[in-house]
Design a protein around this motif. Structure first.
Motif, PDB file in Angstrom:
ATOM      1  N   PHE A 130     -42.134  38.103  37.693  1.00  0.00           N
ATOM      2  CA  PHE A 130     -41.408  38.792  36.625  1.00  0.00           C
ATOM      3  C   PHE A 130     -42.241  39.903  35.993  1.00  0.00           C
ATOM      4  O   PHE A 130     -41.789  41.042  35.833  1.00  0.00           O
ATOM      5  CB  PHE A 130     -40.992  37.774  35.558  1.00  0.00           C
ATOM      6  CG  PHE A 130     -40.310  38.368  34.358  1.00  0.00           C
ATOM      7  CD1 PHE A 130     -38.996  38.797  34.427  1.00  0.00           C
ATOM      8  CD2 PHE A 130     -40.980  38.486  33.144  1.00  0.00           C
ATOM      9  CE1 PHE A 130     -38.363  39.333  33.310  1.00  0.00           C
ATOM     10  CE2 PHE A 130     -40.357  39.027  32.032  1.00  0.00           C
ATOM     11  CZ  PHE A 130     -39.045  39.454  32.118  1.00  0.00           C
ATOM     12  N   THR A 161     -28.753  35.200  29.624  1.00  0.00           N
ATOM     13  CA  THR A 161     -27.401  34.672  29.409  1.00  0.00           C
ATOM     14  C   THR A 161     -26.939  33.863  30.612  1.00  0.00           C
ATOM     15  O   THR A 161     -26.425  32.742  30.472  1.00  0.00           O
ATOM     16  CB  THR A 161     -26.418  35.826  29.151  1.00  0.00           C
ATOM     17  OG1 THR A 161     -26.829  36.550  27.990  1.00  0.00           O
ATOM     18  CG2 THR A 161     -25.009  35.302  28.935  1.00  0.00           C
ATOM     19  N   ASP A 162     -27.143  34.414  31.806  1.00  0.00           N
ATOM     20  CA  ASP A 162     -26.755  33.690  33.019  1.00  0.00           C
ATOM     21  C   ASP A 162     -27.537  32.389  33.153  1.00  0.00           C
ATOM     22  O   ASP A 162     -27.000  31.376  33.616  1.00  0.00           O
ATOM     23  CB  ASP A 162     -26.988  34.570  34.249  1.00  0.00           C
ATOM     24  CG  ASP A 162     -25.969  35.698  34.361  1.00  0.00           C
ATOM     25  OD1 ASP A 162     -24.940  35.637  33.656  1.00  0.00           O
ATOM     26  OD2 ASP A 162     -26.212  36.632  35.145  1.00  0.00           O
ATOM     27  N   GLY A 163     -28.811  32.430  32.762  1.00  0.00           N
ATOM     28  CA  GLY A 163     -29.600  31.204  32.796  1.00  0.00           C
ATOM     29  C   GLY A 163     -29.037  30.147  31.868  1.00  0.00           C
ATOM     30  O   GLY A 163     -28.995  28.944  32.207  1.00  0.00           O
ATOM     31  N   GLU A 168     -29.058  39.956  30.125  1.00  0.00           N
ATOM     32  CA  GLU A 168     -28.036  39.452  31.035  1.00  0.00           C
ATOM     33  C   GLU A 168     -28.539  38.231  31.811  1.00  0.00           C
ATOM     34  O   GLU A 168     -27.818  37.232  31.968  1.00  0.00           O
ATOM     35  CB  GLU A 168     -27.618  40.554  32.004  1.00  0.00           C
ATOM     36  CG  GLU A 168     -26.514  40.133  32.969  1.00  0.00           C
ATOM     37  CD  GLU A 168     -26.190  41.209  33.980  1.00  0.00           C
ATOM     38  OE1 GLU A 168     -25.022  41.287  34.423  1.00  0.00           O
ATOM     39  OE2 GLU A 168     -27.104  41.983  34.347  1.00  0.00           O
ATOM     40  N   ALA A 169     -29.783  38.300  32.283  1.00  0.00           N
ATOM     41  CA  ALA A 169     -30.340  37.192  33.058  1.00  0.00           C
ATOM     42  C   ALA A 169     -30.529  35.948  32.192  1.00  0.00           C
ATOM     43  O   ALA A 169     -30.272  34.817  32.636  1.00  0.00           O
ATOM     44  CB  ALA A 169     -31.673  37.606  33.680  1.00  0.00           C
ATOM     45  N   ILE A 212     -31.037  44.031  31.454  1.00  0.00           N
ATOM     46  CA  ILE A 212     -31.054  43.072  32.549  1.00  0.00           C
ATOM     47  C   ILE A 212     -31.674  41.748  32.105  1.00  0.00           C
ATOM     48  O   ILE A 212     -31.201  40.665  32.479  1.00  0.00           O
ATOM     49  CB  ILE A 212     -31.816  43.647  33.762  1.00  0.00           C
ATOM     50  CG1 ILE A 212     -31.005  44.778  34.397  1.00  0.00           C
ATOM     51  CG2 ILE A 212     -32.114  42.565  34.796  1.00  0.00           C
ATOM     52  CD1 ILE A 212     -31.707  45.475  35.536  1.00  0.00           C
ATOM     53  N   VAL A 213     -32.719  41.825  31.279  1.00  0.00           N
ATOM     54  CA  VAL A 213     -33.345  40.609  30.752  1.00  0.00           C
ATOM     55  C   VAL A 213     -32.326  39.811  29.937  1.00  0.00           C
ATOM     56  O   VAL A 213     -32.199  38.585  30.096  1.00  0.00           O
ATOM     57  CB  VAL A 213     -34.575  40.952  29.883  1.00  0.00           C
ATOM     58  CG1 VAL A 213     -35.056  39.714  29.127  1.00  0.00           C
ATOM     59  CG2 VAL A 213     -35.699  41.509  30.749  1.00  0.00           C
TER      60      VAL A 213
END
Length: 269
Positions: free
Chosen positions: A249, A188-190, A185-186, A182-183
């Motif tokens: 976080f 990457t989205d950031g 993925e997040a 998830i880290v």
């Protein structure tokens, strides 16, 4: 050739260990038997690894009467499988279980007088980078422990812990790859939100996590020290960290580990 290693359950984690044990020559394919209910999965294991397969758990128990029995089934079906195996009246020399939440007391009740070891590997074992914690039962001798360590070192690192800590291990390293995914993925989205193409953002995020973990492992410095090294006064990193703290976080990860540990306890009850 004599069967030396029997696996009950031919899922992902069982395959991870199996593949590495064969690759490293710890066992030959003809020395391994796997029970698996799905015909397609049995066919795959035969084609990929050349091991013996069966749909019958009792056949595995009979085949490894003097060797290692590896339990890799869902915790919810343990009682059923244990009853089925006990009907053979044939016991292996060592039982190793990777069933989350199933305590040694249940293993030892199912396999009286047989040395039992409870283990918790994680999914990076599939690429030989796993982390496994093991807890020995009351009948386990030093050579049994060394045998289990030898097996799990084929898929990564191994640490011995008291059984009382196994649920915490499950919450941290057992479930941890999901948190790290998830880290990544997040991050990457950031990166995409900041204007990067997704492919580049994904590459940057993945290598940053991988490289940071490797740096911490090799240098043996505390994570806080590394954080301080890359955090300059009024700079970009401290601005980002301030946002992480604002949104909780750190606390979210702590609570995730605790929640997974609690869930591990309920799986075995």
């Amino acid at each position: 050739m004599t069967i030396k290693f029997g696996i009950i359950g031919g899922g992902v984690m069982a395959e991870a260990l199996l593949s590495r044990l064969i690759l490293q020559g710890i066992y030959q394919p003809q020395e391994v038997i796997v029970s698996e209910p799905q015909p397609s999965r049995r066919g795959f294991l035969v084609q990929q690894y050349g091991v013996y397969v069966t749909a019958e758990n009792q056949e595995v128990a009979r085949a490894v009467a003097a060797e290692v029995l590896f339990l890799a089934i869902k915790p919810q079906v343990f009682e059923t499988v244990a009853t089925e195996l006990s009907a053979t009246a044939i016991m292996p020399s060592l039982v190793i279980s990777i069933l989350a939440g199933v305590p040694l007391s249940k293993l030892e009740a199912a396999f009286p007088t047989v040395p039992a070891i409870r283990a918790m590997p994680n999914t990076p074992a599939t690429v030989g980078a796993g982390m496994t914690a093991i807890a020995p039962g009351k009948h386990v001798q030093l050579h049994h422990l060394e045998q289990a360590q030898h097996l799990f070192k084929a898929v990564g690192e191994v640490v011995e812990v008291p059984e009382a800590l196994m649920d915490a291990v499950t919450g941290l390293s057992g479930s941890g790859p999901g948190y790290v995914a998830i880290v990544v993925e997040a991050l990457t989205d950031g990166g995409v939100a900041a204007g990067l193409p997704r492919a580049i953002a994904s590459q940057l995020a993945l290598q940053t996590v991988l490289g940071t973990a490797q740096l911490l492992k090799d240098s043996r410095i505390h994570p806080a020290e590394l954080k301080d090294r890359v955090t300059s006064p009024g700079g970009t990193t401290i601005a980002g960290i301030a946002e992480l703290e604002r949104y909780g976080f750190r606390s979210a990860l702590i609570e995730a580990v605790k929640a997974a540990a609690i869930r591990s306890k309920t799986l075995g009850s």
